[in-house]
Design a protein around this motif. Structure first.
Motif, short mmCIF file in Angstrom:
data_model
loop_
_atom_site.label_atom_id
_atom_site.label_comp_id
_atom_site.label_asym_id
_atom_site.label_seq_id
_atom_site.Cartn_x
_atom_site.Cartn_y
_atom_site.Cartn_z
N ALA A 174 0.84 -1.20 0.00
CA ALA A 174 0.00 0.00 0.00
C ALA A 174 0.86 1.25 0.00
O ALA A 174 1.85 1.34 0.72
N ASP A 195 0.49 5.47 0.35
CA ASP A 195 -0.49 6.46 0.80
C ASP A 195 -0.77 7.48 -0.29
O ASP A 195 0.13 7.94 -0.99
N THR A 196 -2.04 7.82 -0.43
CA THR A 196 -2.46 8.89 -1.33
C THR A 196 -2.58 10.16 -0.52
O THR A 196 -2.58 10.12 0.71
N GLN A 229 -5.58 7.51 2.02
CA GLN A 229 -6.08 6.18 1.70
C GLN A 229 -4.98 5.39 0.98
O GLN A 229 -4.19 5.97 0.24
N ARG A 253 -3.31 3.31 -1.85
CA ARG A 253 -3.52 3.18 -3.30
C ARG A 253 -3.74 1.72 -3.64
O ARG A 253 -3.16 0.84 -3.02
N GLN A 254 -4.57 1.47 -4.61
CA GLN A 254 -4.84 0.12 -5.06
C GLN A 254 -3.99 -0.13 -6.29
O GLN A 254 -4.20 0.48 -7.34
N CYS A 255 -3.01 -1.02 -6.16
CA CYS A 255 -2.04 -1.26 -7.23
C CYS A 255 -1.83 -2.76 -7.45
O CYS A 255 -2.07 -3.56 -6.55
N CYS A 295 -1.53 1.32 -10.89
CA CYS A 295 -2.40 1.74 -9.79
C CYS A 295 -3.66 2.37 -10.37
O CYS A 295 -3.66 2.85 -11.50
N ASP A 316 -3.85 5.18 -13.15
CA ASP A 316 -2.74 5.14 -14.09
C ASP A 316 -3.21 4.79 -15.49
O ASP A 316 -4.24 4.14 -15.67
N ARG A 363 -10.63 0.98 -11.67
CA ARG A 363 -10.93 0.64 -10.28
C ARG A 363 -10.57 -0.82 -10.01
O ARG A 363 -10.42 -1.61 -10.92
#
Length: 123
Positions: free
Chosen positions: A23, A25-26, A30, A32-34, A88, A91, A113
């Motif tokens: 993970a 951080d954004t 939150q 990031r979903q990668c 991510c 992207d 997503r």
């Protein structure tokens, strides 16, 4: 011979494209979903404008940016991360699409997503 090499390259890109990364951080705090592009192991077309890629138990929706020929008839896909190993949400990347009997075509996609567990099970 060229087709065999290209097919192997496309498969290599596809296989190398998805798995959860640590993970990051954004700005909103939150995670990031990668995913790693190298860990994409399968895909499913979702019509003319999106495709779902699977990596382990995770799945991500990639949405085309503009027109993408044959994305709904793709037999093979590959993902080119445009300089990096992970993708991510938010992207952009190049999707390499090959339909049955056709030549590979590139088009730009955006990682829209991550799918929820319920959505993955429904696939």
């Amino acid at each position: 011979m060229r087709i065999a090499i290209l097919t192997a390259g496309v498969l290599g890109l596809a296989v190398s494209a998805c798995a959860p990364t640590p993970a990051m951080d954004t700005p909103e705090g939150q995670a990031r979903q990668c995913i790693f592009a190298s860990q994409i192991h399968s895909f499913s077309s979702q019509g003319r404008e999106s495709i779902i890629v699977h990596a382990g138990r995770a799945a991500y929706e990639l949405t085309t940016v503009g027109y993408c020929a044959d994305v709904d008839w793709a037999q093979q896909v590959g993902v080119d991360t445009l300089g990096g190993s992970s993708l991510c949400v938010g992207d952009q990347a190049d999707l390499i699409v090959r339909s049955l009997g056709g030549r590979p075509d590139r088009c730009r996609v955006r990682v829209s997503r991550a799918l929820t567990e319920a959505e993955i099970e429904a696939l």
